[in-house]
Design a protein around this motif. Structure first.
Motif, PDB file in Angstrom:
ATOM      1  N   ARG A  44      -9.942   0.629   0.978  1.00 55.27           N
ATOM      2  CA  ARG A  44      -8.841   0.689   0.001  1.00 55.27           C
ATOM      3  C   ARG A  44      -9.394   1.324  -1.255  1.00 55.27           C
ATOM      4  NH1 ARG A  44      -4.772  -3.966  -1.142  1.00 55.27           N
ATOM      5  NH2 ARG A  44      -3.756  -2.177  -1.979  1.00 55.27           N
ATOM      6  N   TRP A  73       0.811  -1.206   0.000  1.00 56.01           N
ATOM      7  CA  TRP A  73       0.000   0.000   0.000  1.00 56.01           C
ATOM      8  C   TRP A  73       0.855   1.272   0.000  1.00 56.01           C
ATOM      9  CZ3 TRP A  73      -0.068   3.802   3.679  1.00 56.01           C
ATOM     10  CH2 TRP A  73       0.520   3.503   4.910  1.00 56.01           C
ATOM     11  N   GLU A  92       1.751   2.029  -3.538  1.00 55.94           N
ATOM     12  CA  GLU A  92       0.575   2.556  -4.231  1.00 55.94           C
ATOM     13  C   GLU A  92       0.372   4.035  -3.893  1.00 55.94           C
ATOM     14  OE1 GLU A  92      -2.883   0.200  -3.385  1.00 55.94           O
ATOM     15  OE2 GLU A  92      -1.960  -1.630  -4.161  1.00 55.94           O
TER      16      GLU A  92
END
Length: 131
Positions: free
Chosen positions: A128, A104, A107
């Motif tokens: 998310r 994450w 990202e």
């Protein structure tokens, strides 16, 4: 790209521990990071010892000597920016708990660097989703 995670704390040891420990676990796949804790003159038992333990683990801890409840959160955020060496600064609310494991942070970095109109991102551990 280095990511700075920053937390402002005052007398919320339980939440700080929960946030930091889950952050350690959920960011272990992203090594180019730093964590900064701004403690606003906490007097809660155990806080001093926990902050010393965090410093041993490499967390940057800044302690203010006197409280200023009207401005301490804003000043804490400004201090995070001042102390940060990251290209991306990610302020966290102290009661945030991370549940998403690996991947994450990359990202987050990819989104921040690919969108010229994105200035900040709010993290929500319950979703998310990118808006």
């Amino acid at each position: 790209m280095k990511v700075t995670f920053g937390i402002v704390n005052c007398n919320r040891l339980h939440y700080l521990k929960s946030c930091i420990e889950s952050l350690f676990i959920c960011t272990n796949d992203y090594s180019n990071k730093e964590i900064i804790v701004i403690d606003n003159a906490s007097i809660e038992p155990g806080t001093t010892e926990y902050l010393k333990d965090l410093e041993v683990k490499g967390v940057i801890v800044h302690r203010t000597k006197e409280r200023d409840p009207a401005n301490e959160y804003a000043r804490g955020l400004n201090k995070i920016v001042e102390l940060s060496t990251g290209e991306i600064i990610c302020p966290l609310s102290g009661d945030l708990q991370f549940v998403v494991k690996e991947g994450w942070v990359q990202e987050y970095v990819d989104l921040m660097t690919s969108q010229s109109d994105v200035g900040s991102i709010m993290l929500d551990s319950q979703r998310r989703q990118v808006h």
